[in-house]
Design a protein around this motif. Structure first.
Motif, PDB file in Angstrom:
ATOM      1  N   SER A  40       0.792  -1.229   0.000  1.00  0.00           N
ATOM      2  CA  SER A  40       0.000   0.000   0.000  1.00  0.00           C
ATOM      3  C   SER A  40       0.824   1.279   0.000  1.00  0.00           C
ATOM      4  O   SER A  40       0.253   2.369  -0.051  1.00  0.00           O
ATOM      5  CB  SER A  40      -0.924   0.026   1.227  1.00  0.00           C
ATOM      6  OG  SER A  40      -0.158  -0.026   2.423  1.00  0.00           O
ATOM      7  N   ASP A  41       2.162   1.164   0.057  1.00  0.00           N
ATOM      8  CA  ASP A  41       2.962   2.367   0.230  1.00  0.00           C
ATOM      9  C   ASP A  41       4.376   2.139  -0.282  1.00  0.00           C
ATOM     10  O   ASP A  41       4.768   1.008  -0.612  1.00  0.00           O
ATOM     11  CB  ASP A  41       3.013   2.757   1.713  1.00  0.00           C
ATOM     12  CG  ASP A  41       3.094   4.264   1.919  1.00  0.00           C
ATOM     13  OD1 ASP A  41       3.444   4.968   0.963  1.00  0.00           O
ATOM     14  OD2 ASP A  41       2.822   4.713   3.045  1.00  0.00           O
ATOM     15  N   GLU A  42       5.158   3.216  -0.326  1.00  0.00           N
ATOM     16  CA  GLU A  42       6.580   3.146  -0.652  1.00  0.00           C
ATOM     17  C   GLU A  42       7.356   3.946   0.382  1.00  0.00           C
ATOM     18  O   GLU A  42       6.931   5.040   0.769  1.00  0.00           O
ATOM     19  CB  GLU A  42       6.867   3.681  -2.051  1.00  0.00           C
ATOM     20  CG  GLU A  42       6.277   2.828  -3.159  1.00  0.00           C
ATOM     21  CD  GLU A  42       6.690   3.304  -4.543  1.00  0.00           C
ATOM     22  OE1 GLU A  42       7.344   4.380  -4.633  1.00  0.00           O
ATOM     23  OE2 GLU A  42       6.381   2.612  -5.529  1.00  0.00           O
ATOM     24  N   LEU A  43       8.482   3.383   0.839  1.00  0.00           N
ATOM     25  CA  LEU A  43       9.323   4.049   1.825  1.00  0.00           C
ATOM     26  C   LEU A  43      10.752   4.058   1.310  1.00  0.00           C
ATOM     27  O   LEU A  43      11.257   3.033   0.813  1.00  0.00           O
ATOM     28  CB  LEU A  43       9.277   3.338   3.179  1.00  0.00           C
ATOM     29  CG  LEU A  43       7.934   3.266   3.908  1.00  0.00           C
ATOM     30  CD1 LEU A  43       7.100   2.094   3.400  1.00  0.00           C
ATOM     31  CD2 LEU A  43       8.152   3.118   5.400  1.00  0.00           C
ATOM     32  N   GLU A  44      11.412   5.201   1.446  1.00  0.00           N
ATOM     33  CA  GLU A  44      12.812   5.341   1.035  1.00  0.00           C
ATOM     34  C   GLU A  44      13.680   5.433   2.276  1.00  0.00           C
ATOM     35  O   GLU A  44      13.338   6.119   3.237  1.00  0.00           O
ATOM     36  CB  GLU A  44      12.984   6.587   0.178  1.00  0.00           C
ATOM     37  CG  GLU A  44      14.398   6.771  -0.357  1.00  0.00           C
ATOM     38  CD  GLU A  44      14.525   8.035  -1.182  1.00  0.00           C
ATOM     39  OE1 GLU A  44      14.148   8.013  -2.363  1.00  0.00           O
ATOM     40  OE2 GLU A  44      14.995   9.061  -0.614  1.00  0.00           O
ATOM     41  N   ALA A  45      14.805   4.726   2.271  1.00  0.00           N
ATOM     42  CA  ALA A  45      15.686   4.725   3.436  1.00  0.00           C
ATOM     43  C   ALA A  45      17.140   4.635   3.007  1.00  0.00           C
ATOM     44  O   ALA A  45      17.463   4.167   1.923  1.00  0.00           O
ATOM     45  CB  ALA A  45      15.343   3.552   4.350  1.00  0.00           C
ATOM     46  N   LYS A  46      18.009   5.106   3.903  1.00  0.00           N
ATOM     47  CA  LYS A  46      19.444   4.960   3.677  1.00  0.00           C
ATOM     48  C   LYS A  46      19.907   3.574   4.069  1.00  0.00           C
ATOM     49  O   LYS A  46      20.877   3.041   3.533  1.00  0.00           O
ATOM     50  CB  LYS A  46      20.195   6.030   4.489  1.00  0.00           C
ATOM     51  CG  LYS A  46      19.821   7.455   4.112  1.00  0.00           C
ATOM     52  CD  LYS A  46      20.353   8.460   5.116  1.00  0.00           C
ATOM     53  CE  LYS A  46      19.867   9.860   4.807  1.00  0.00           C
ATOM     54  NZ  LYS A  46      20.246  10.834   5.856  1.00  0.00           N
ATOM     55  N   VAL A  47      19.216   2.983   5.056  1.00  0.00           N
ATOM     56  CA  VAL A  47      19.534   1.638   5.541  1.00  0.00           C
ATOM     57  C   VAL A  47      18.244   0.842   5.675  1.00  0.00           C
ATOM     58  O   VAL A  47      17.220   1.374   6.120  1.00  0.00           O
ATOM     59  CB  VAL A  47      20.249   1.691   6.917  1.00  0.00           C
ATOM     60  CG1 VAL A  47      20.315   0.303   7.545  1.00  0.00           C
ATOM     61  CG2 VAL A  47      21.650   2.270   6.771  1.00  0.00           C
ATOM     62  N   VAL A  48      18.305  -0.423   5.284  1.00  0.00           N
ATOM     63  CA  VAL A  48      17.190  -1.346   5.487  1.00  0.00           C
ATOM     64  C   VAL A  48      17.678  -2.521   6.330  1.00  0.00           C
ATOM     65  O   VAL A  48      18.750  -3.079   6.073  1.00  0.00           O
ATOM     66  CB  VAL A  48      16.621  -1.857   4.152  1.00  0.00           C
ATOM     67  CG1 VAL A  48      15.602  -2.977   4.400  1.00  0.00           C
ATOM     68  CG2 VAL A  48      15.966  -0.718   3.375  1.00  0.00           C
ATOM     69  N   ILE A  49      16.913  -2.862   7.340  1.00  0.00           N
ATOM     70  CA  ILE A  49      17.214  -4.028   8.181  1.00  0.00           C
ATOM     71  C   ILE A  49      16.088  -5.043   8.000  1.00  0.00           C
ATOM     72  O   ILE A  49      14.925  -4.746   8.290  1.00  0.00           O
ATOM     73  CB  ILE A  49      17.343  -3.642   9.664  1.00  0.00           C
ATOM     74  CG1 ILE A  49      18.468  -2.621   9.841  1.00  0.00           C
ATOM     75  CG2 ILE A  49      17.589  -4.878  10.528  1.00  0.00           C
ATOM     76  CD1 ILE A  49      18.562  -2.040  11.254  1.00  0.00           C
ATOM     77  N   ILE A  50      16.431  -6.214   7.507  1.00  0.00           N
ATOM     78  CA  ILE A  50      15.438  -7.264   7.267  1.00  0.00           C
ATOM     79  C   ILE A  50      15.337  -8.146   8.502  1.00  0.00           C
ATOM     80  O   ILE A  50      16.319  -8.724   8.946  1.00  0.00           O
ATOM     81  CB  ILE A  50      15.825  -8.123   6.040  1.00  0.00           C
ATOM     82  CG1 ILE A  50      15.924  -7.240   4.791  1.00  0.00           C
ATOM     83  CG2 ILE A  50      14.807  -9.240   5.827  1.00  0.00           C
ATOM     84  CD1 ILE A  50      16.505  -7.959   3.584  1.00  0.00           C
ATOM     85  N   ALA A  51      14.139  -8.232   9.054  1.00  0.00           N
ATOM     86  CA  ALA A  51      13.904  -9.025  10.264  1.00  0.00           C
ATOM     87  C   ALA A  51      12.592  -9.800  10.127  1.00  0.00           C
ATOM     88  O   ALA A  51      11.774  -9.840  11.044  1.00  0.00           O
ATOM     89  CB  ALA A  51      13.873  -8.115  11.494  1.00  0.00           C
TER      90      ALA A  51
END
Length: 316
Positions: free
Chosen positions: A98-109
């Motif tokens: 439903s959305d888009e988010l931009e980040a400098k870092v992504v942590i997959i958990a």
């Protein structure tokens, strides 16, 4: 337009919530995404007795306490199912349903899920005698008879672990020999509290509506059917890493587990992975929390290092 954050954490289990705490406490803007209620598998655990600081605590209560800490320094909780991550170098684009988010870092958990037998009663008696974690739940069956379903390393290791707690363990395996490493097999065969039922499939978990009383089984060679009485059913027929949305990043091994270094970094700079989704052996709340702390701190250091690089380029 995508919402912008310093860090986006995918998954709000113990690892994700700890990473959110550490990253937000370092004054980073943080979004923590989950497709369900925060806490992950803790919400399906009646009592947790192996988390430091608590002799025993209800799983949902620990989940709530962790969540309250995780958002204490401004981290946002976002509901959504992640579809993909796009690596754009200095930034990552996380797309949800439903959305888009931009980040400098992504942590997959995102964790993993236990493979299910898919038989009647398995879901109904989840948390009422059906378990997928001997370390978590074995103590509840002290001096009782339990069944372990499976024949790999995890099944036989957990059967041996349970034998030190319960009265007796019956291992039910669909083949005529185990798949576990020989040293693990030898240890189990030498334990007089463990017996084996070969060439047999569990066809149903039965009980009185409140707790398990047995399993119905069928010999896959003779088709003979019978019922084995038991207080608990521990199922170890495999784990499935929840990594499908990240396949294009090429950060997983052949079985789908995410590979990282000891700082939780994947092969893609700026993307980290923690908790049960990682390629590792012990999957517990304590290990996920430790990895979450490391990843949260690494997110801060990664972003700081890039800020320093940007400043040096400007001054040259």
């Amino acid at each position: 337009m995508a919402k912008k954050y310093d860090v986006v954490i995918i998954g709000a289990g113990p690892g994700g919530m700890t990473a959110a705490l550490y990253a937000s406490r370092a004054n980073l803007s943080v979004a923590m995404i989950d497709r369900g209620i925060y806490g992950g598998q803790m919400n399906n655990t009646a009592a947790i007795e192996n988390y430091p600081g608590f002799k025993s605590i209800m799983g949902p209560d620990l989940a709530q306490d962790m969540y309250d800490s995780s958002i204490n320094f401004g981290a946002e909780y976002v509901y959504g199912a992640v579809q993909s991550i796009e690596d754009h170098g200095d930034t990552k684009l996380v797309k949800t349903d439903s959305d888009e988010l931009e980040a400098k870092v992504v942590i997959i958990a995102t964790g993993s899920e236990y493979k299910k037998l898919g038989v009647p009663g398995e879901k109904d008696y989840g948390g009422k005698g059906v378990s997928y974690c001997a370390v978590c739940d074995g103590a509840f069956f002290k001096n009782k008879h339990v069944v372990v379903v499976g024949g790999g390393d995890s099944a036989i290791e957990e059967a041996t672990y349970l034998a030190g707690i319960v009265d007796h363990v019956t291992v039910i395996h669909r083949r005529d020999q185990l798949r576990a490493q020989q040293v693990i097999q030898d240890r189990a065969f030498a334990n007089d509290k463990i017996d084996f039922v070969w060439n047999t499939n569990v066809t149903e978990v039965v009980g009185d509506g409140t707790k398990v009383s047995g399993v119905k089984v069928r010999n896959n060679q003779t088709n003979e059917e019978s019922t084995i009485e038991t207080a608990g059913v521990f199922i170890y027929v495999g784990l499935l890493p929840m990594t499908e949305p990240f396949a294009d990043l090429k950060i997983t091994n052949a079985d789908g587990w995410i590979k990282t270094d000891d700082q939780m970094a994947t092969a893609v700079p700026g993307i980290y992975a923690i908790g049960d989704v990682r390629e590792k052996k012990l999957r517990q709340i304590t290990t996920a929390v430790g990895e979450g702390g490391i990843a949260g701190q690494q997110a801060f250091e990664y972003i700081e290092s890039h800020r320093s690089s940007d400043k040096s380029e400007v001054t040259q």
